[in-house]
Write a protein that holds these residues in place. Structure first.
Motif, PDB file in Angstrom:
ATOM      1  N   LEU A   1      41.175  31.870  45.912  1.00 60.16           N
ATOM      2  CA  LEU A   1      40.535  32.167  47.183  1.00 60.16           C
ATOM      3  C   LEU A   1      39.720  30.969  47.651  1.00 60.16           C
ATOM      4  O   LEU A   1      39.763  30.590  48.821  1.00 60.16           O
TER       5      LEU A   1
ATOM      6  N   GLU B   1      38.429  42.490  51.674  1.00 56.13           N
ATOM      7  CA  GLU B   1      38.262  42.644  50.223  1.00 56.13           C
ATOM      8  C   GLU B   1      37.458  43.893  49.888  1.00 56.13           C
ATOM      9  O   GLU B   1      37.760  44.600  48.924  1.00 56.13           O
TER      10      GLU B   1
ATOM     11  N   VAL C   1      37.697  38.233  55.815  1.00 56.30           N
ATOM     12  CA  VAL C   1      38.084  38.201  54.399  1.00 56.30           C
ATOM     13  C   VAL C   1      37.154  39.095  53.586  1.00 56.30           C
ATOM     14  O   VAL C   1      37.589  39.842  52.703  1.00 56.30           O
TER      15      VAL C   1
END
Length: 278
Positions: free
Chosen positions: A270, A136, A132
């Protein structure tokens, strides 16, 4: 500034390692193969983001570090003492983590090394899977290039273009332009304004695209790599701040060497997604 996949980070995630990954532009702290903290000299830390917004007094942060830093429980202390709500701290810490990780994952020319067993004095707040964090960081790289594909503006001193003083901009952008003095870099401006560094880079590139901030003549062609400042050197994990008592700093050294811009709503989603997968 371009983020890159770190083969070592992938391997460390697979082996569920705990420690700190040190790269040219920052460090990533892992616990059981997940990222629990990140720091970079190019990004304001959690302390700056909390105190600049008036959410926490600088003295209160210093007290938390002095009292809980040697145990690696600064975040827990702030929540347990009622100074910051748990959810608020998680959101702010996630923002700081992604901000610093973007710079830490920038292409490195120096050695990348991992120190097993090292923990950060802030403590564990909300672990994030390495995939993740890398995804990102790469998304942010693409976003920057979509705004203005000249990465040299990310590290060069900010210079206002001549004959633009009369152009109307919003107060948030004006505060940035007021600091474009030909000396301050975007990283310095972000720290002085108490804003995330990546958000500042987005505004800088937008201002450059609009002709309000000069694009350095030596900028790479669109899609080219970002220039690495001459002062860049392999980062070291952060030591306990000097605000801590000498005895606690000594104890710490024995245990820990030291889409659009992510907004609060997106960070909350998130966080909820991460929690659902636990």
């Amino acid at each position: 500034m371009r983020a890159a996949v770190s083969p070592m980070l992938v391997r460390l995630a697979d082996e569920r390692a705990t420690g700190v990954l040190v790269r040219d532009h920052g460090a990533l702290y892992l616990a059981d193969g997940q990222v629990v903290h990140a720091e970079s000299p190019d990004a304001p830390g959690l302390d700056v983001l909390l105190t600049a917004r008036g959410r926490l007094e600088p003295g209160s942060w210093a007290d938390a570090v002095a009292r809980a830093g040697s145990r690696g429980e600064v975040a827990r202390f702030l929540v347990d003492s009622g100074q910051v709500a748990g959810g608020e701290l998680e959101i702010c810490h996630l923002g700081a983590l992604f901000d610093a990780a973007f710079f830490a994952l920038a292409p490195a020319s120096g050695p990348t090394r991992f120190r097993y067993g090292v923990v950060h004095w802030i403590g564990r707040v909300r672990p994030v899977p390495t995939r993740v964090v890398e995804r990102e960081a790469q998304r942010r790289s693409r976003l920057l290039d979509s705004v203005w594909p000249y990465p040299a503006v990310d590290t060069a001193p900010l210079v206002r273009c001549p004959h633009t003083a009369g152009r109307a901009v919003g107060p948030r952008r004006q505060s940035l332009l007021d600091l474009a003095d030909g000396v301050r870099t975007p990283a310095v401006v972000a720290r002085e304004l108490g804003r995330p560094a990546f958000n500042t880079l987005i505004e800088v590139r937008r201002l450059a695209a609009e002709g309000l901030i000069a694009t350095p003549a030596e900028s790479s062609a669109p899609g080219g790599p970002a220039a690495i400042p001459e002062s860049a050197a392999p980062s070291e994990p952060a030591a306990l701040p000097e605000t801590a008592a000498p005895r606690e700093r000594a104890a710490f050294r024995d245990t820990a060497e030291p889409p659009s811009v992510l907004d609060s709503a997106l960070l909350r989603r998130l966080r909820d997604a991460l929690e659902a997968n636990l």
